[in-house]
Design a protein around this motif. Structure first.
Motif, PDB file in Angstrom:
ATOM      1  N   THR A  31       0.792  -1.157  -0.245  1.00  0.00           N
ATOM      2  CA  THR A  31       0.014  -0.099   0.045  1.00  0.00           C
ATOM      3  C   THR A  31       0.774   1.092  -0.061  1.00  0.00           C
ATOM      4  O   THR A  31       1.714   1.473   0.918  1.00  0.00           O
ATOM      5  CB  THR A  31      -0.953   0.042   1.303  1.00  0.00           C
ATOM      6  N   LEU A  32       0.716   2.123  -1.142  1.00  0.00           N
ATOM      7  CA  LEU A  32       1.253   3.369  -1.196  1.00  0.00           C
ATOM      8  C   LEU A  32       0.685   4.489  -0.347  1.00  0.00           C
ATOM      9  O   LEU A  32      -0.630   4.614  -1.101  1.00  0.00           O
ATOM     10  CB  LEU A  32       1.811   3.744  -2.536  1.00  0.00           C
ATOM     11  N   LEU A  82       3.375   0.729   3.022  1.00  0.00           N
ATOM     12  CA  LEU A  82       2.998  -0.481   3.810  1.00  0.00           C
ATOM     13  C   LEU A  82       3.134  -1.839   3.118  1.00  0.00           C
ATOM     14  O   LEU A  82       2.900  -2.000   1.928  1.00  0.00           O
ATOM     15  CB  LEU A  82       1.397  -0.317   4.261  1.00  0.00           C
ATOM     16  N   VAL A  83       3.645  -2.869   3.851  1.00  0.00           N
ATOM     17  CA  VAL A  83       3.765  -4.176   3.190  1.00  0.00           C
ATOM     18  C   VAL A  83       2.760  -5.052   4.221  1.00  0.00           C
ATOM     19  O   VAL A  83       3.072  -5.465   5.344  1.00  0.00           O
ATOM     20  CB  VAL A  83       5.307  -4.842   3.281  1.00  0.00           C
ATOM     21  N   HIS A  88       6.421   0.024   6.205  1.00  0.00           N
ATOM     22  CA  HIS A  88       7.741  -0.659   5.535  1.00  0.00           C
ATOM     23  C   HIS A  88       8.716   0.549   5.544  1.00  0.00           C
ATOM     24  O   HIS A  88      10.015   0.517   6.104  1.00  0.00           O
ATOM     25  CB  HIS A  88       7.504  -1.355   4.189  1.00  0.00           C
ATOM     26  N   THR A  89       8.427   1.754   5.167  1.00  0.00           N
ATOM     27  CA  THR A  89       9.209   2.964   4.992  1.00  0.00           C
ATOM     28  C   THR A  89       8.386   4.301   4.692  1.00  0.00           C
ATOM     29  O   THR A  89       7.218   3.907   4.615  1.00  0.00           O
ATOM     30  CB  THR A  89      10.089   2.762   3.791  1.00  0.00           C
ATOM     31  N   ARG A  99      12.467  -4.924  -2.632  1.00  0.00           N
ATOM     32  CA  ARG A  99      12.453  -6.194  -3.285  1.00  0.00           C
ATOM     33  C   ARG A  99      12.689  -7.142  -2.299  1.00  0.00           C
ATOM     34  O   ARG A  99      12.062  -8.234  -2.268  1.00  0.00           O
ATOM     35  CB  ARG A  99      13.473  -6.121  -4.243  1.00  0.00           C
ATOM     36  N   LYS A 100      13.789  -6.851  -1.416  1.00  0.00           N
ATOM     37  CA  LYS A 100      14.102  -7.767  -0.521  1.00  0.00           C
ATOM     38  C   LYS A 100      12.909  -8.222   0.539  1.00  0.00           C
ATOM     39  O   LYS A 100      12.639  -9.665   0.707  1.00  0.00           O
ATOM     40  CB  LYS A 100      15.292  -7.418   0.583  1.00  0.00           C
ATOM     41  N   GLU A 101      12.080  -7.202   0.874  1.00  0.00           N
ATOM     42  CA  GLU A 101      10.858  -7.402   1.783  1.00  0.00           C
ATOM     43  C   GLU A 101       9.814  -8.564   1.249  1.00  0.00           C
ATOM     44  O   GLU A 101       9.481  -9.368   1.613  1.00  0.00           O
ATOM     45  CB  GLU A 101      10.235  -5.969   2.201  1.00  0.00           C
ATOM     46  N   LEU A 102       9.699  -8.057  -0.005  1.00  0.00           N
ATOM     47  CA  LEU A 102       8.602  -8.896  -0.683  1.00  0.00           C
ATOM     48  C   LEU A 102       9.040 -10.441  -1.291  1.00  0.00           C
ATOM     49  O   LEU A 102       8.211 -11.111  -1.722  1.00  0.00           O
ATOM     50  CB  LEU A 102       8.253  -8.124  -2.045  1.00  0.00           C
TER      51      LEU A 102
END
Length: 104
Positions: A31-32, A82-83, A88-89, A99-102
């Motif tokens: 979510t952005l 949000l992830v 997230h940031t 990318r790493k988070e996903l």
């Protein structure tokens, strides 16, 4: 400049490998949270669209000018990513970190 009009976008989720080695779909959602006219939000959208598009992860955009609760919670931090509903940031989105988070 990125198109701010789509409020919601979804793409198919990729298969994931669980800790026990089993594979199957792992539903993720990015979510952005931002607002129109925000250059950092435009930059963040480009990163989110690129990473989620490459990984097949669905994502959505939410506008703080249309949601009082989101405005009250995030107005000083936009853009916020949000992830899976967890922050997230904010401000700047690092492509490699997202990318790493996903993929983990």
């Amino acid at each position: 400049m990125a198109d701010m009009s789509p409020l919601f976008r979804r793409k198919a989720a990729p298969a994931a490998v669980a800790a026990d080695g089993a594979t199957g779909p792992r539903e993720r959602l990015v979510t952005l949270i931002g607002k129109p006219g925000c250059h950092l939000c435009d930059d963040a959208q480009e990163v989110v669209d690129k990473v989620c598009g490459e990984l097949g992860v669905p994502w959505e955009r939410k506008d703080i000018t249309e949601d009082k609760d989101l405005h009250d919670q995030y107005w000083e931090q936009i853009p916020v990513v949000l992830v899976d509903g967890e922050q997230h940031t904010f401000w700047r989105v690092d492509e490699a970190r997202l990318r790493k988070e996903l993929t983990e």
